[in-house]
Design a protein around this motif. Structure first.
Motif, PDB file in Angstrom:
ATOM      1  N   GLY A  32       8.051 -20.120 -11.111  1.00 19.12           N
ATOM      2  CA  GLY A  32       8.080 -20.824  -9.831  1.00 19.12           C
ATOM      3  C   GLY A  32       8.869 -20.127  -8.745  1.00 19.12           C
ATOM      4  O   GLY A  32       9.035 -20.669  -7.650  1.00 19.12           O
ATOM      5  N   GLU A  33       9.333 -18.903  -9.005  1.00 16.71           N
ATOM      6  CA  GLU A  33      10.194 -18.238  -8.035  1.00 16.71           C
ATOM      7  C   GLU A  33       9.443 -17.878  -6.750  1.00 16.71           C
ATOM      8  O   GLU A  33      10.008 -17.943  -5.655  1.00 16.71           O
ATOM      9  N   VAL A  34       8.181 -17.504  -6.864  1.00 22.26           N
ATOM     10  CA  VAL A  34       7.392 -17.233  -5.651  1.00 22.26           C
ATOM     11  C   VAL A  34       7.285 -18.508  -4.815  1.00 22.26           C
ATOM     12  O   VAL A  34       7.469 -18.491  -3.594  1.00 22.26           O
ATOM     13  N   GLY A  35       7.012 -19.626  -5.483  1.00 24.92           N
ATOM     14  CA  GLY A  35       6.931 -20.904  -4.775  1.00 24.92           C
ATOM     15  C   GLY A  35       8.249 -21.263  -4.103  1.00 24.92           C
ATOM     16  O   GLY A  35       8.264 -21.810  -2.996  1.00 24.92           O
ATOM     17  N   PHE A  36       9.373 -20.946  -4.767  1.00 24.44           N
ATOM     18  CA  PHE A  36      10.683 -21.220  -4.151  1.00 24.44           C
ATOM     19  C   PHE A  36      10.848 -20.419  -2.870  1.00 24.44           C
ATOM     20  O   PHE A  36      11.291 -20.949  -1.838  1.00 24.44           O
ATOM     21  N   ARG A  37      10.476 -19.145  -2.906  1.00 26.45           N
ATOM     22  CA  ARG A  37      10.625 -18.310  -1.710  1.00 26.45           C
ATOM     23  C   ARG A  37       9.685 -18.771  -0.593  1.00 26.45           C
ATOM     24  O   ARG A  37      10.042 -18.729   0.587  1.00 26.45           O
ATOM     25  N   ILE A  38       8.508 -19.221  -0.983  1.00 24.22           N
ATOM     26  CA  ILE A  38       7.575 -19.771   0.005  1.00 24.22           C
ATOM     27  C   ILE A  38       8.161 -21.034   0.634  1.00 24.22           C
ATOM     28  O   ILE A  38       8.070 -21.257   1.845  1.00 24.22           O
ATOM     29  N   THR A  39       8.789 -21.869  -0.196  1.00 20.95           N
ATOM     30  CA  THR A  39       9.406 -23.098   0.321  1.00 20.95           C
ATOM     31  C   THR A  39      10.546 -22.771   1.267  1.00 20.95           C
ATOM     32  O   THR A  39      10.755 -23.467   2.273  1.00 20.95           O
ATOM     33  N   ARG A  40      11.289 -21.711   0.976  1.00 23.19           N
ATOM     34  CA  ARG A  40      12.373 -21.293   1.880  1.00 23.19           C
ATOM     35  C   ARG A  40      11.798 -20.875   3.241  1.00 23.19           C
ATOM     36  O   ARG A  40      12.359 -21.214   4.289  1.00 23.19           O
ATOM     37  N   LEU A  41      10.678 -20.156   3.231  1.00 21.75           N
ATOM     38  CA  LEU A  41      10.021 -19.796   4.490  1.00 21.75           C
ATOM     39  C   LEU A  41       9.571 -21.049   5.246  1.00 21.75           C
ATOM     40  O   LEU A  41       9.730 -21.155   6.468  1.00 21.75           O
ATOM     41  N   TRP A  42       8.978 -22.001   4.503  1.00 23.49           N
ATOM     42  CA  TRP A  42       8.549 -23.276   5.101  1.00 23.49           C
ATOM     43  C   TRP A  42       9.733 -23.987   5.747  1.00 23.49           C
ATOM     44  O   TRP A  42       9.634 -24.485   6.883  1.00 23.49           O
ATOM     45  N   ALA A  43      10.870 -24.031   5.052  1.00 21.65           N
ATOM     46  CA  ALA A  43      12.054 -24.726   5.561  1.00 21.65           C
ATOM     47  C   ALA A  43      12.537 -24.087   6.857  1.00 21.65           C
ATOM     48  O   ALA A  43      12.884 -24.791   7.827  1.00 21.65           O
ATOM     49  N   ARG A  44      12.558 -22.776   6.908  1.00 17.77           N
ATOM     50  CA  ARG A  44      13.033 -22.094   8.115  1.00 17.77           C
ATOM     51  C   ARG A  44      12.080 -22.296   9.286  1.00 17.77           C
ATOM     52  O   ARG A  44      12.515 -22.415  10.437  1.00 17.77           O
ATOM     53  N   PHE A  45      10.793 -22.372   8.991  1.00 16.35           N
ATOM     54  CA  PHE A  45       9.796 -22.654  10.025  1.00 16.35           C
ATOM     55  C   PHE A  45      10.007 -24.049  10.609  1.00 16.35           C
ATOM     56  O   PHE A  45       9.985 -24.247  11.833  1.00 16.35           O
ATOM     57  N   VAL A  46      10.256 -25.026   9.735  1.00 20.63           N
ATOM     58  CA  VAL A  46      10.479 -26.408  10.184  1.00 20.63           C
ATOM     59  C   VAL A  46      11.744 -26.504  11.030  1.00 20.63           C
ATOM     60  O   VAL A  46      11.760 -27.133  12.106  1.00 20.63           O
ATOM     61  N   LEU A  47      12.818 -25.876  10.574  1.00 19.25           N
ATOM     62  CA  LEU A  47      14.086 -25.955  11.308  1.00 19.25           C
ATOM     63  C   LEU A  47      13.994 -25.246  12.660  1.00 19.25           C
ATOM     64  O   LEU A  47      14.566 -25.706  13.648  1.00 19.25           O
ATOM     65  N   ARG A  48      13.262 -24.140  12.703  1.00 18.12           N
ATOM     66  CA  ARG A  48      13.079 -23.453  13.983  1.00 18.12           C
ATOM     67  C   ARG A  48      12.299 -24.357  14.953  1.00 18.12           C
ATOM     68  O   ARG A  48      12.633 -24.462  16.136  1.00 18.12           O
ATOM     69  N   ALA A  49      11.260 -25.019  14.441  1.00 19.05           N
ATOM     70  CA  ALA A  49      10.490 -25.931  15.288  1.00 19.05           C
ATOM     71  C   ALA A  49      11.350 -27.095  15.767  1.00 19.05           C
ATOM     72  O   ALA A  49      11.198 -27.571  16.896  1.00 19.05           O
ATOM     73  N   ALA A  50      12.267 -27.550  14.920  1.00 25.13           N
ATOM     74  CA  ALA A  50      13.156 -28.657  15.284  1.00 25.13           C
ATOM     75  C   ALA A  50      14.273 -28.221  16.223  1.00 25.13           C
ATOM     76  O   ALA A  50      14.927 -29.065  16.849  1.00 25.13           O
ATOM     77  N   GLY A  51      14.516 -26.904  16.302  1.00 26.56           N
ATOM     78  CA  GLY A  51      15.616 -26.411  17.124  1.00 26.56           C
ATOM     79  C   GLY A  51      16.970 -26.629  16.495  1.00 26.56           C
ATOM     80  O   GLY A  51      18.001 -26.645  17.178  1.00 26.56           O
ATOM     81  N   VAL A  52      17.000 -26.773  15.156  1.00 27.43           N
ATOM     82  CA  VAL A  52      18.249 -27.041  14.437  1.00 27.43           C
ATOM     83  C   VAL A  52      18.680 -25.775  13.703  1.00 27.43           C
ATOM     84  O   VAL A  52      17.907 -25.183  12.958  1.00 27.43           O
ATOM     85  N   ARG A  53      19.922 -25.378  13.927  1.00 28.93           N
ATOM     86  CA  ARG A  53      20.491 -24.206  13.262  1.00 28.93           C
ATOM     87  C   ARG A  53      21.597 -24.663  12.318  1.00 28.93           C
ATOM     88  O   ARG A  53      22.405 -25.525  12.672  1.00 28.93           O
TER      89      ARG A  53
END
Length: 230
Positions: A32-53
């Motif tokens: 599941g490590e590839v999925g974890f890294r994909i989820t990390r990318l997803w999380a950063r995309f969401v936070l960037r869209a939210a404007g939250v650092r």
């Protein structure tokens, strides 16, 4: 309101695009490590869209081997924040009913997150035993011991299940304080801004019959002090 809608749209579109990659990668990397890294990318995309650092303070080196991260739970951004900043691969524990949500369920399974079936006592006990084995075998997990989001209310009391899991697995607990979230989130609201994530020194399991209660009380005290002072 607009930023809230943008953040949720980003979460939906990110899932639509990235989840299939994690699912298709599973036959080639079954931990599941590839999925974890994909989820990390997803999380950063969401936070960037939210404007939250999120800025991170690691108060002590993490111990070798698996750990149980426990955090206060304020908003729907908490999970993306943890995936963004925690300095170790980990999995979450989720309700097994989510397996039936298209794309999300398949991605959760492919990423080897840990499903818990709470529908029946026997199933829940068996699920927790399986989760403890996964942790003993080297998988760190992240949990929200409050059990639900506190939102604008004060931080809730910590339930014992997360700590029972740590005791059964025989691994330390790492408290994580999410500080300043109420300034940037609220009912149907996301305001661009910065929050702090403080990763505290690991708490060792004490011997004796009160090990679970002691661990829960210590973790709650550490996090509550940080959150209520912010």
């Amino acid at each position: 309101m607009i930023r809230f809608a943008v953040a949720h749209l980003a979460a939906f579109l990110g899932t639509l695009v990235l989840a299939p990659i994690g699912i298709l990668a599973w036959p080639f990397r079954r931990d599941g490590e590839v999925g974890f890294r994909i989820t990390r990318l997803w999380a950063r995309f969401v936070l960037r869209a939210a404007g939250v650092r999120a800025t991170t303070e690691l108060m002590a080196p993490l111990p070798e081997g698996p750990v149980v991260f426990v955090s206060n739970h304020v908003s729907s951004l908490d999970i993306p924040i943890l995936f963004d900043v925690l300095p170790r691969s980990f999995r979450i524990v989720y309700k097994s009913s989510l397996l039936y949500v298209p794309l999300m369920g398949q991605c959760l399974a492919a990423t080897r997150h840990i499903a818990i079936d709470r529908s029946r006592a026997f199933s829940a006990k068996r699920s927790l035993a399986a989760a403890a084995r996964r942790i003993r075998n080297g998988v760190s997990v992240a949990l929200f011991p409050e059990g639900t989001r506190s939102g604008d209310a004060p931080m809730g009391a910590f339930k014992r299940g997360s700590f029972k899991l740590a005791v059964e697995a025989g691994v330390p607990v790492v408290p994580v304080s999410l500080i300043g979230l109420r300034r940037v989130t609220g009912p149907l609201r996301v305001t661009p801004g910065e929050i702090r994530v403080r990763i505290h020194p690991a708490l060792a399991i004490e011997e004796g019959p009160n090990a679970v209660e002691s661990l829960a009380a210590r973790a709650e005290s550490v996090i509550r002090e940080e959150v209520e002072e912010s």
